[in-house]
Design a protein around this motif. Structure first.
Motif, PDB file in Angstrom:
ATOM      1  N   VAL A 109       0.844  -1.200   0.000  1.00  0.00           N
ATOM      2  CA  VAL A 109       0.000   0.000   0.000  1.00  0.00           C
ATOM      3  C   VAL A 109       0.879   1.250   0.000  1.00  0.00           C
ATOM      4  N   TYR A 110       1.890   1.248   0.865  1.00  0.00           N
ATOM      5  CA  TYR A 110       2.773   2.409   0.976  1.00  0.00           C
ATOM      6  C   TYR A 110       3.519   2.662  -0.335  1.00  0.00           C
ATOM      7  N   LEU A 111       4.114   1.618  -0.908  1.00  0.00           N
ATOM      8  CA  LEU A 111       4.897   1.794  -2.133  1.00  0.00           C
ATOM      9  C   LEU A 111       4.009   2.083  -3.336  1.00  0.00           C
ATOM     10  N   ARG A 112       2.799   1.517  -3.319  1.00  0.00           N
ATOM     11  CA  ARG A 112       1.880   1.836  -4.415  1.00  0.00           C
ATOM     12  C   ARG A 112       1.562   3.322  -4.422  1.00  0.00           C
ATOM     13  N   ASP A 113       1.404   3.894  -3.228  1.00  0.00           N
ATOM     14  CA  ASP A 113       1.180   5.343  -3.142  1.00  0.00           C
ATOM     15  C   ASP A 113       2.400   6.125  -3.608  1.00  0.00           C
ATOM     16  N   GLN A 114       3.576   5.490  -3.546  1.00  0.00           N
ATOM     17  CA  GLN A 114       4.795   6.136  -4.018  1.00  0.00           C
ATOM     18  C   GLN A 114       5.043   5.872  -5.503  1.00  0.00           C
ATOM     19  N   GLY A 115       4.123   5.116  -6.139  1.00  0.00           N
ATOM     20  CA  GLY A 115       4.255   4.851  -7.566  1.00  0.00           C
ATOM     21  C   GLY A 115       4.936   3.548  -7.913  1.00  0.00           C
ATOM     22  N   GLN A 116       5.218   2.697  -6.903  1.00  0.00           N
ATOM     23  CA  GLN A 116       5.875   1.418  -7.181  1.00  0.00           C
ATOM     24  C   GLN A 116       4.843   0.331  -7.481  1.00  0.00           C
ATOM     25  N   ARG A 117       5.295  -0.709  -8.163  1.00  0.00           N
ATOM     26  CA  ARG A 117       4.405  -1.810  -8.563  1.00  0.00           C
ATOM     27  C   ARG A 117       4.307  -2.846  -7.448  1.00  0.00           C
ATOM     28  N   TYR A 118       3.073  -3.269  -7.157  1.00  0.00           N
ATOM     29  CA  TYR A 118       2.875  -4.237  -6.082  1.00  0.00           C
ATOM     30  C   TYR A 118       3.473  -5.596  -6.408  1.00  0.00           C
ATOM     31  N   ASP A 119       3.510  -5.976  -7.729  1.00  0.00           N
ATOM     32  CA  ASP A 119       4.025  -7.292  -8.087  1.00  0.00           C
ATOM     33  C   ASP A 119       5.520  -7.401  -7.824  1.00  0.00           C
ATOM     34  N   LEU A 120       6.237  -6.287  -7.883  1.00  0.00           N
ATOM     35  CA  LEU A 120       7.666  -6.317  -7.591  1.00  0.00           C
ATOM     36  C   LEU A 120       7.904  -6.567  -6.105  1.00  0.00           C
ATOM     37  N   ILE A 121       7.015  -6.034  -5.270  1.00  0.00           N
ATOM     38  CA  ILE A 121       7.120  -6.301  -3.832  1.00  0.00           C
ATOM     39  C   ILE A 121       6.897  -7.783  -3.571  1.00  0.00           C
ATOM     40  N   ASP A 122       5.900  -8.371  -4.235  1.00  0.00           N
ATOM     41  CA  ASP A 122       5.663  -9.810  -4.114  1.00  0.00           C
ATOM     42  C   ASP A 122       6.888 -10.602  -4.553  1.00  0.00           C
ATOM     43  N   ALA A 123       7.495 -10.162  -5.656  1.00  0.00           N
ATOM     44  CA  ALA A 123       8.641 -10.884  -6.216  1.00  0.00           C
ATOM     45  C   ALA A 123       9.823 -10.873  -5.253  1.00  0.00           C
ATOM     46  N   VAL A 124       9.996  -9.789  -4.512  1.00  0.00           N
ATOM     47  CA  VAL A 124      11.101  -9.713  -3.556  1.00  0.00           C
ATOM     48  C   VAL A 124      10.754 -10.438  -2.264  1.00  0.00           C
ATOM     49  N   PHE A 125       9.533 -10.249  -1.762  1.00  0.00           N
ATOM     50  CA  PHE A 125       9.122 -10.910  -0.525  1.00  0.00           C
ATOM     51  C   PHE A 125       9.096 -12.433  -0.667  1.00  0.00           C
ATOM     52  N   ALA A 126       8.975 -12.924  -1.893  1.00  0.00           N
ATOM     53  CA  ALA A 126       8.931 -14.366  -2.104  1.00  0.00           C
ATOM     54  C   ALA A 126      10.275 -15.028  -1.805  1.00  0.00           C
ATOM     55  N   LEU A 127      11.350 -14.250  -1.793  1.00  0.00           N
ATOM     56  CA  LEU A 127      12.663 -14.808  -1.489  1.00  0.00           C
ATOM     57  C   LEU A 127      12.757 -15.110   0.003  1.00  0.00           C
ATOM     58  N   PRO A 128      13.495 -16.127   0.390  1.00  0.00           N
ATOM     59  CA  PRO A 128      13.597 -16.467   1.818  1.00  0.00           C
ATOM     60  C   PRO A 128      14.349 -15.392   2.598  1.00  0.00           C
ATOM     61  N   THR A 159      18.285 -15.913 -11.255  1.00  0.00           N
ATOM     62  CA  THR A 159      17.465 -14.719 -11.035  1.00  0.00           C
ATOM     63  C   THR A 159      16.871 -14.689  -9.627  1.00  0.00           C
ATOM     64  N   LEU A 160      16.724 -15.842  -9.000  1.00  0.00           N
ATOM     65  CA  LEU A 160      16.185 -15.877  -7.642  1.00  0.00           C
ATOM     66  C   LEU A 160      17.117 -15.207  -6.638  1.00  0.00           C
ATOM     67  N   THR A 161      18.352 -14.968  -7.032  1.00  0.00           N
ATOM     68  CA  THR A 161      19.244 -14.205  -6.167  1.00  0.00           C
ATOM     69  C   THR A 161      18.705 -12.794  -5.969  1.00  0.00           C
ATOM     70  N   VAL A 162      17.976 -12.310  -6.985  1.00  0.00           N
ATOM     71  CA  VAL A 162      17.472 -10.937  -6.981  1.00  0.00           C
ATOM     72  C   VAL A 162      15.991 -10.878  -6.642  1.00  0.00           C
ATOM     73  N   ALA A 163      15.193 -11.718  -7.297  1.00  0.00           N
ATOM     74  CA  ALA A 163      13.741 -11.707  -7.089  1.00  0.00           C
ATOM     75  C   ALA A 163      13.148 -12.952  -7.733  1.00  0.00           C
ATOM     76  N   ASP A 164      11.906 -13.250  -7.354  1.00  0.00           N
ATOM     77  CA  ASP A 164      11.178 -14.351  -7.981  1.00  0.00           C
ATOM     78  C   ASP A 164      10.472 -13.800  -9.218  1.00  0.00           C
ATOM     79  N   PHE A 165      11.108 -13.980 -10.384  1.00  0.00           N
ATOM     80  CA  PHE A 165      10.591 -13.388 -11.612  1.00  0.00           C
ATOM     81  C   PHE A 165       9.234 -13.973 -11.999  1.00  0.00           C
ATOM     82  N   SER A 166       8.880 -15.137 -11.476  1.00  0.00           N
ATOM     83  CA  SER A 166       7.589 -15.733 -11.831  1.00  0.00           C
ATOM     84  C   SER A 166       6.426 -14.917 -11.270  1.00  0.00           C
ATOM     85  N   ARG A 167       6.694 -14.062 -10.275  1.00  0.00           N
ATOM     86  CA  ARG A 167       5.636 -13.254  -9.654  1.00  0.00           C
ATOM     87  C   ARG A 167       5.520 -11.864 -10.274  1.00  0.00           C
TER      88      ARG A 167
END
Length: 736
Positions: free
Chosen positions: A575-594, A725-733
């Motif tokens: 919610v916070y980053l979306r208000d800042q103009g960021q994409r929610y799917d990128l947050i999912d892609a990063v949070f998916a990493l352990p 690519t999983l070193t950086v983010a889960d690109f599938s998300r």
């Protein structure tokens, strides 16, 4: 097209309810007319202390006639079905319906219903009383012997359509064409012909209809008085709007109070003047210090120029400020430590103990996270112990909005360390979206500890926010943590801290004496805390010592609370980053990493990923990775096997295969090295080196080769693309 003018005139409507009531009147009347097919033009609603008014333009003479068809049951259907159809269609007998043939469904009944339009007068006379009868006042009252309810006794109803009275009654009051002006300066009732005439005559009778005009009049006159006195008005939009709701014709005056009251903190005086007397404060232009003057707003044009009104307000003001001075002087007689002990008698929540219990938990948490905030642990702990002490003070009891601020003043009066004093005030920050976050290290540590303790506590007792409510403002607490961490660029791993605090809280709730043992755990040297030995001690030895039998189940529960809270933080961060103009799917892609529990690093990674994906290399690599993932998903499902693992070098027979394998090995190393030093832009540059080898591989190599060994090896190579690519983010998300 005609104009509809409606006024509901009553005794004084509370200022805080006026704007909502005006909006509700407009919405309900427009919706009510629209439900009957009467579509109108622009609508405006107004509120003053004694009236709700509505004007609607372009009202049609009548609603349009309607012709519709209603399909009924098949011919020969049971009588019950036919009777239901007749009732719904408004037919007297089945003979009034037509029989229609259908090749597939056979013969069935069809009713053709013609509904004539209704006049606007009839609809208005029906809708307006219905709206008044179910008006959504938060509180309402009855008077006389009737059952009708309104916020205050209703005195008259004005309703004109195209200048003519619409006849109906509300609570026995017949609608007419007359209204009244100002209570003291408006004279007798008078008739109006339309909205323009209504507004003009009201102004002549000392009523400014638009709230905005009354507010502007107050602001302009108050600033002028302040300037004439060589002072500056303390602007307050909420107080301005409240005063606009208290007067139909505002008259601004200035009063004085004794200078002796200026010994009391300015915020106490200002709050008292605002809360009790609805008065504005004034300050010295050069020093910005509070002046011993105030601005009041009257609803009366006095013959003596307001002298009696000012004198009366000054008398009441002295009594109010005397109360504030008394609270201040009495509170200073009690040290904050004594006030803190009184918190033992104040329940925070029946399942979470007293406010004293809460400060003990916050103190423990603040001590733990002090290092991350670069704060002195002993100062953070002490500030946390005292941060709620002012809740028992007389001043905060009278003015709860001063909590925290008064704690700072009392700490300063005791000559307590200024860092502690500031933290007591600032630990509530940010209080809302427009509020600043604390930046002083001790303040940051206590503010974070307070909010995180609140979140862990309510998660521990399963009092989580729902879609319909958040009574404990837990979303705001989480957003506060996010803002404090990001705006101070803190490195704060949340999972272990949340887990361990949940464990401590569970024991405190159960009444265990484990606090001292757990504190001993955190008294270990900081360098030992980062080792695997420390983690082993936490999870296998000291937890068992601290929490006795059943510690495994308690530990598992604490892990679950921490996991759930991280998911909650992920949602709030979106919610916070979306208000800042960021994409929610990128947050999912990063949070998916352990292991992603450091909010600042997550955001840095998201920002770098977003920038990378806007480049050609990023967009094309994303397409290549998705292609690799899709092929893997299909083949693994078909073969019921996983193709993870290193491909075999001797089976890399094509140059494009060898090129890709070498690139993957290099990218894995380079991206991890960059991430280890928080160089996320560098990690993205390293990742970009995969783009060309991936494109070349798909251009030159057939993955599903006829040779089973080659096919398996190439599928493993695709799996390595995903791993790199999983070193950086889960690109599938990632969408796209």
């Amino acid at each position: 097209m005609a104009q509809l003018l409606l006024e509901l005139f009553s005794e004084e409507i509370p200022a805080r309810l006026q704007q909502r009531a005006a909006d509700d009147l407009k919405r309900l009347v427009v919706e009510g007319l629209g439900a009957h097919g009467l579509t109108c033009g622009a609508a405006q609603a107004f509120a003053t202390p004694r009236r709700l008014s509505l004007v609607i333009e372009d009202v049609p003479e009548a609603s349009p006639a309607i012709s519709e068809e209603r399909k009924g049951p098949r011919v020969g259907a049971p009588d019950k079905a036919i009777q239901g159809f007749l009732k719904a269609a408004g037919l007297d007998s089945i003979e009034a319906a037509e029989i229609v043939s259908d090749e597939k469904k056979g013969d069935y009944y069809l009713a053709k219903i013609d509904k004539p339009g209704r006049s606007a007068v009839d609809l208005i006379s029906e809708v307006v009383p219905a709206v008044a009868g179910r008006f959504p006042w938060p509180k309402s009252m009855r008077w006389g012997s009737g059952d009708f309810q309104w916020i205050r006794p209703l005195q008259s109803v004005l309703c004109l359509l195209d200048g003519k009275v619409v006849g109906f009654e509300i609570a026995g009051i017949a609608a007419g064409d007359t209204t009244r002006g100002h209570r003291f300066h408006g004279g007798n009732a008078f008739a109006v012909s339309d909205f323009a005439d209504y507004g003009k005559k009201l102004k002549q009778k000392k009523v400014l209809l638009p709230t905005s005009e009354r507010a502007a009049m107050i602001a302009e006159d108050a600033r002028a008085l302040a300037t004439d006195a060589g002072l500056e008005l303390v602007e307050d939009d909420a107080l301005l709007n409240e005063n606009a709701g208290l007067c139909e014709w505002p008259v601004v005056l200035m009063g004085t109070f004794d200078e002796e009251f200026l010994e009391v903190p300015a915020e106490c005086l200002m709050t008292s003047m605002k809360t009790h007397q609805k008065c504005f404060s004034l300050r010295d232009v050069e020093t910005s210090k509070l002046a011993n003057r105030f601005v009041l707003v009257s609803n009366l044009i006095a013959k003596d120029g307001g002298s009696a009104i000012i004198a009366g307000n000054e008398k009441v003001m002295r009594a109010r400020l005397s109360d504030a001075k008394f609270f201040w002087e009495q509170d200073k007689k009690h040290p904050l430590e004594d006030m803190r002990l009184e918190l033992k008698a104040i329940t925070f929540h029946e399942k979470l103990g007293t406010q004293w219990d809460r400060t003990e938990r916050i103190a423990e948490f603040a001590d733990q996270i002090a290092g991350a905030a670069d704060a002195e642990p002993e100062l953070a702990r002490r500030a946390a112990q005292l941060c709620k002490a002012d809740l028992v003070s007389g001043m905060v009891g009278e003015f709860p909005e001063l909590q925290g601020l008064m704690g700072r003043y009392y700490a300063e009066a005791e000559h307590i360390d200024s860092k502690i004093a500031s933290a007591i005030e600032e630990h509530y920050k940010p209080k809302g979206a427009g509020d600043s976050v604390p930046s002083a290290p001790v303040s940051v540590a206590v503010a974070l500890a307070d909010k995180l303790d609140t979140l862990v506590g309510f998660w521990a007792i399963d009092e989580k926010p729902t879609g319909s409510g958040d009574p404990y403002q837990l979303r705001r607490a989480a957003l506060g943590v996010i803002r404090i961490v990001l705006e101070n660029d803190l490195r704060l791993g949340l999972f272990k801290r949340l887990r361990d605090h949940a464990m401590l809280m569970g024991e405190q709730i159960a009444g265990s004496e484990s606090d001292a043992v757990l504190k001993a755990l955190y008294d270990l040297p900081p360098e030992l805390r980062e080792t695997e030995l420390f983690e082993m001690q936490v999870e296998n030895q000291l937890f068992k010592s601290a929490f006795g039998s059943g510690w495994t189940e308690k530990f598992a529960r604490s892990v679950q609370i921490a996991d759930d809270l991280l998911d909650f933080f992920a949602d709030r961060l979106k919610v916070y980053l979306r208000d800042q103009g960021q994409r929610y799917d990128l947050i999912d892609a990063v949070f998916a990493l352990p292991g992603q529990d450091d909010l600042a690093l997550i955001v840095k990674r998201v920002e770098a990923l977003s920038t990378f994906l806007e480049t050609d290399d990023g967009a094309n690599l994303l397409a290549g990775v998705k292609r690799a993932n899709n092929i893997l998903a299909i083949e693994e499902k078909k073969d019921k096997a996983s193709y993870s693992g290193e491909p075999k070098g001797p089976l890399l027979v094509e140059p494009a295969e060898r090129e890709l394998a070498a690139a993957i090995a290099k990218v894995k190393f380079d991206t991890q090295a960059a991430i280890n030093v928080e160089n996320f832009e560098g990690a993205m540059r390293a990742l970009a080196e995969l783009r060309a080898p991936v494109d070349h591989f798909f251009d030159k190599v057939i993955v599903n080769a006829e040779d089973a060994a080659l096919r398996e090896n190439r599928l493993k190579l695709l799996s390595e693309i995903r791993a790199a690519t999983l070193t950086v983010a889960d690109f599938s998300r990632i969408a796209g």
